[in-house]
Design a protein around this motif. Sequence first.
Motif, PDB file in Angstrom:
ATOM      1  N   CYS A  47     -44.038 -73.266-119.885  1.00 47.76           N
ATOM      2  CA  CYS A  47     -43.258 -72.081-119.511  1.00 47.76           C
ATOM      3  C   CYS A  47     -42.191 -71.693-120.530  1.00 47.76           C
ATOM      4  O   CYS A  47     -41.753 -70.548-120.549  1.00 47.76           O
ATOM      5  N   GLN A 100     -33.669 -60.422-115.646  1.00 47.94           N
ATOM      6  CA  GLN A 100     -33.402 -60.147-114.236  1.00 47.94           C
ATOM      7  C   GLN A 100     -32.812 -61.389-113.599  1.00 47.94           C
ATOM      8  O   GLN A 100     -31.604 -61.526-113.545  1.00 47.94           O
ATOM      9  N   CYS A 101     -33.631 -62.324-113.170  1.00 48.65           N
ATOM     10  CA  CYS A 101     -33.068 -63.508-112.506  1.00 48.65           C
ATOM     11  C   CYS A 101     -32.368 -64.411-113.512  1.00 48.65           C
ATOM     12  O   CYS A 101     -31.473 -65.144-113.160  1.00 48.65           O
ATOM     13  N   CYS A 104     -35.523 -67.662-117.178  1.00 52.06           N
ATOM     14  CA  CYS A 104     -36.255 -67.803-118.440  1.00 52.06           C
ATOM     15  C   CYS A 104     -35.436 -67.374-119.656  1.00 52.06           C
ATOM     16  O   CYS A 104     -35.804 -67.667-120.787  1.00 52.06           O
ATOM     17  N   THR A 105     -34.346 -66.674-119.431  1.00 46.17           N
ATOM     18  CA  THR A 105     -33.600 -66.044-120.521  1.00 46.17           C
ATOM     19  C   THR A 105     -33.121 -67.011-121.601  1.00 46.17           C
ATOM     20  O   THR A 105     -33.292 -66.720-122.788  1.00 46.17           O
ATOM     21  N   CYS A 136     -42.084 -65.253-118.148  1.00 42.93           N
ATOM     22  CA  CYS A 136     -41.097 -64.564-117.326  1.00 42.93           C
ATOM     23  C   CYS A 136     -41.849 -63.976-116.144  1.00 42.93           C
ATOM     24  O   CYS A 136     -42.819 -63.255-116.328  1.00 42.93           O
ATOM     25  N   ARG A 137     -41.394 -64.270-114.955  1.00 43.91           N
ATOM     26  CA  ARG A 137     -42.092 -63.793-113.765  1.00 43.91           C
ATOM     27  C   ARG A 137     -41.494 -62.517-113.186  1.00 43.91           C
ATOM     28  O   ARG A 137     -42.071 -61.926-112.296  1.00 43.91           O
ATOM     29  N   CYS A 138     -40.329 -62.078-113.672  1.00 40.16           N
ATOM     30  CA  CYS A 138     -39.758 -60.900-113.019  1.00 40.16           C
ATOM     31  C   CYS A 138     -39.466 -59.732-113.939  1.00 40.16           C
ATOM     32  O   CYS A 138     -39.435 -58.611-113.463  1.00 40.16           O
ATOM     33  N   THR A 139     -39.274 -59.931-115.206  1.00 45.06           N
ATOM     34  CA  THR A 139     -38.877 -58.811-116.059  1.00 45.06           C
ATOM     35  C   THR A 139     -40.076 -58.076-116.629  1.00 45.06           C
ATOM     36  O   THR A 139     -40.022 -56.886-116.836  1.00 45.06           O
ATOM     37  N   GLY A 140     -41.152 -58.790-116.914  1.00 43.15           N
ATOM     38  CA  GLY A 140     -42.186 -58.214-117.750  1.00 43.15           C
ATOM     39  C   GLY A 140     -41.721 -58.401-119.174  1.00 43.15           C
ATOM     40  O   GLY A 140     -40.624 -58.888-119.416  1.00 43.15           O
TER      41      GLY A 140
END
Length: 160
Positions: A47, A100-101, A104-105, A136-140
């Motif tokens: 990941c 977003q969350c 992953c950033t 990344c599961r939320c930003t794309g």
Amino acid sequence: MSKIHVTTTVNGDPVEFLADPRETLLDCLRDHLGLTGSKEGCGTGDCGACSVTLDDRLVCSCLVLGVEAEGRRVDTIEGMADADGLHPLQRKFIEHAALQCGFCTPGLLVAAKALLVQNPDPTEEEVRYGLAGNLCRCTGYDKIVRAVMDAAAEMRQEAA
């Protein structure tokens, strides 16, 4: 099992810690040094949430043993900003809403910085390839890629 004394450099500072021989670098960073920016998402290197650089080489810290840091240089997300403020990549992630969350950033930022050190003028395809190990599961990914491209352009301009 006895602990092993590790002397290394983390984010430019000399550090020492005692590590179990089976303990990951990620666990050592988080548990012994209090550097919690790197996250464990998968524990299998799939990941990229735990990305750090080890002697300027991008690695998943969940796959590296803490004792392997002996005598080496580790750079984490905590070392990215400096006294002058946020790194251009960090600023561009904010400007482009490339998070977003936020889980992953840190890994994405470390991977992007490693990419730009190796290739300061990447194409979009090279950025996408360079960040392929980070999920990344939320930003794309479009905003992330745009942020990296924009930061690369700014960094090249500052270097000129």
